[in-house]
Design an enzyme around this catalytic site. Structure first.
Site, PDB file in Angstrom:
ATOM      1  CG  HIS A   1      -1.648  -1.287   1.430  1.00  0.00           C
ATOM      2  ND1 HIS A   1      -2.816  -1.552   0.997  1.00  0.00           N
ATOM      3  CD2 HIS A   1      -1.306  -2.431   2.103  1.00  0.00           C
ATOM      4  CE1 HIS A   1      -3.291  -2.648   1.226  1.00  0.00           C
ATOM      5  NE2 HIS A   1      -2.344  -3.343   1.929  1.00  0.00           N
TER       6      HIS A   1
ATOM      7  CB  SER B   1      12.597  23.168 -13.797  1.00  0.00           C
ATOM      8  OG  SER B   1      11.978  24.229 -13.730  1.00  0.00           O
TER       9      SER B   1
ATOM     10  CE  LYS C   1      10.901  19.407 -10.000  1.00  0.00           C
ATOM     11  NZ  LYS C   1       9.577  20.611 -10.725  1.00  0.00           N
TER      12      LYS C   1
ATOM     13  CD  GLU D   1       8.299  12.813 -15.089  1.00  0.00           C
ATOM     14  OE1 GLU D   1       7.404  13.364 -15.011  1.00  0.00           O
ATOM     15  OE2 GLU D   1       9.467  13.045 -14.769  1.00  0.00           O
TER      16      GLU D   1
END
Ligand code: ARG
Length: 442
Positions: A140, A261, A267, A274
């Site tokens: 979980h 970024s 970043k 992704e």
């Protein structure tokens, strides 16, 4: 009509298979006495010429000749004259395309297999370097029990072994030769189907011409296997995204696999992960797309089936890219062992070890032990302590059967070391599983 009907832009990718199948057919026609020696020589030589023209980028693919089969045949006629017309004896584009496409998908299965093997090796190297690096195991996405990073890596080695198995099964099942089925009914010419079967490396000749020209199971199986593989690659990609996030900080990708970024200088985005996660969607869609194309088709061939190739080619390219990018990330990443240990030590991850100790050392039934350990966790939480730091007096106040020996099982290292059941996370298990896989993948 030409714009919707022509498939050459897509199926030119079958050129090598088309020429190989045509050569096998020509050789067979000659051996069967259906083609003179002279015509056979001219055809074979012409096909070789076309192959070099295509390989060297000198061939002009023409939309007005619709597809790869007619482009090759038309060029053959330009090169050798009317004898070219004899190549299509006892053949149809229907058995031709089924044959070409099977040969292509067969190679694709082999290529995907090699790519997955490389990916498995990348995971094995990480597993070996981190056989005893402790991290939290989750259910979980809640801290559950400590595991080793090596064990986690080996979970993916197992998954990709099953993926390889699926492509391997698909390859074995597709290896049946449709050539000689002609348009749909077979042919009145006395063919030697065994001969083309051997020449093209098929295991046997198809036994039903209707099925042979209308079967696209091999493409569906390839896409099905690709879709399941996509699930695995996407799950790992998701883990990379989570692990690279600042609150987790379990792994770090180098600049080679991170992007910045344009506005936030701190970043380090795991874009490759992704995109792997996103591209799995294209694999699921490809599988669905061909299932839908096929499901309403009466026997035998229908032009709907021409759309199978774009679907499979795109899925193959996508999957190959996803595997390569994933292997790149696996090789690139460095786990932060201190961060992972810190996380593993939080969340009372050794509560099960306390319960197991009560079962083993004090003969407490597991259900009761589970309850006692739960109370210990509550107490530790109230005192703001980790489980191994809870004083003995506190533990004994919960249950008098607990003694000082219990501390030997409450550390995360002791916990993973104790998981020696077959398939468990203990570092010694991880090492022997690595050995098993190195042997198997050698
Ligand atoms: N380009 C066609 C395909 O890929 C080849 C088969 C054409 N057959 C036909 N009967 N029109 O499906």
């Amino acid at each position: 009509m030409q714009d919707i009907n022509a498939s050459i832009d897509v199926d030119k990718r079958l050129w090598a298979q088309d020429i190989a199948a045509s050569k096998a057919h020509a050789n067979m026609l000659e051996a069967a006495g259906l083609l003179s020696n002279e015509d056979a020589r001219a055809i074979l030589h012409g096909l070789d010429t076309i192959a070099s023209e295509i390989a060297e980028g000198r061939f002009i693919f023409r939309k007005e000749h619709e597809d790869i089969h007619l482009n090759v045949e038309t060029r053959l006629a330009e090169l050798i004259g009317p004898a070219a017309g004899r190549l299509h004896t006892a053949r149809s584009r229907n058995d031709q395309v089924a044959t070409d496409f099977k040969l292509w998908v067969r190679d694709a299965c082999d290529e995907i297999d090699r790519a997955f093997l490389d990916l498995q090796r990348a995971f094995l190297d990480q597993a070996e370097a981190h056989a005893d690096t402790v991290m939290p195991g989750f259910t979980h996405l809640q801290t559950a029990q400590p595991v080793t990073f090596g064990h986690h890596c080996l979970a993916y080695v197992e998954m990709f072994a099953r993926d390889r198995g699926r492509f391997c099964d698909a390859r074995a099942r597709l290896n049946v030769n449709p050539l000689g089925s002609a348009a749909l009914a077979g042919t009145s010419f006395a063919l030697n189907r065994e001969m083309t079967t051997k020449a093209l490396g098929f295991a046997e000749a198809s036994r039903n011409s209707l099925d042979a020209v209308s079967d696209r199971d091999f493409a569906l199986e390839f896409l099905g296997a690709a879709a399941i593989a996509g699930v695995h690659l996407s799950r790992f990609a998701e883990e990379i995204v989570v692990w690279c996030s600042a609150p987790f900080g379990f792994v770090r990708l180098t600049d080679a696999f991170s992007t910045g970024s344009s506005i936030m200088p701190q970043k380090r985005n795991p874009d490759a992960a992704e995109l792997v996660r996103a591209k799995s969607g294209a694999l699921f869609a490809a599988s669905q797309r061909l299932l839908v194309v096929m499901k309403g088709l009466a026997l035998a061939y229908a032009k709907d089936m021409q759309d199978d190739k774009a679907t499979v080619f795109e899925a193959f390219d996508t999957l190959a890219l996803m595997i390569a990018a994933t292997a790149g990330m696996v090789r690139d990443l460095t786990p932060d062992a201190a961060r992972m240990r810190e996380a593993a030590e939080g969340g009372y991850s050794t509560a099960t070890d306390l319960a197991d100790w009560l079962v083993r050392a004090a003969g407490v039934p597991f259900r009761e032990a589970h309850h006692i350990a739960g109370r210990a966790v509550k107490r530790a939480e109230a005192l703001g302590l980790k489980l191994p730091d809870l004083p003995l007096g506190e533990l004994q106040a919960i249950d008098a059967r607990i003694n000082g020996d219990v501390y030997s099982v409450l550390s995360v290292d002791a916990s993973v070391r104790s998981r020696t059941s077959f398939g468990g996370t203990a570092p010694q298990n991880v090492l022997s599983q690595i050995q098993f896989w190195r042997g198997k993948l050698a």
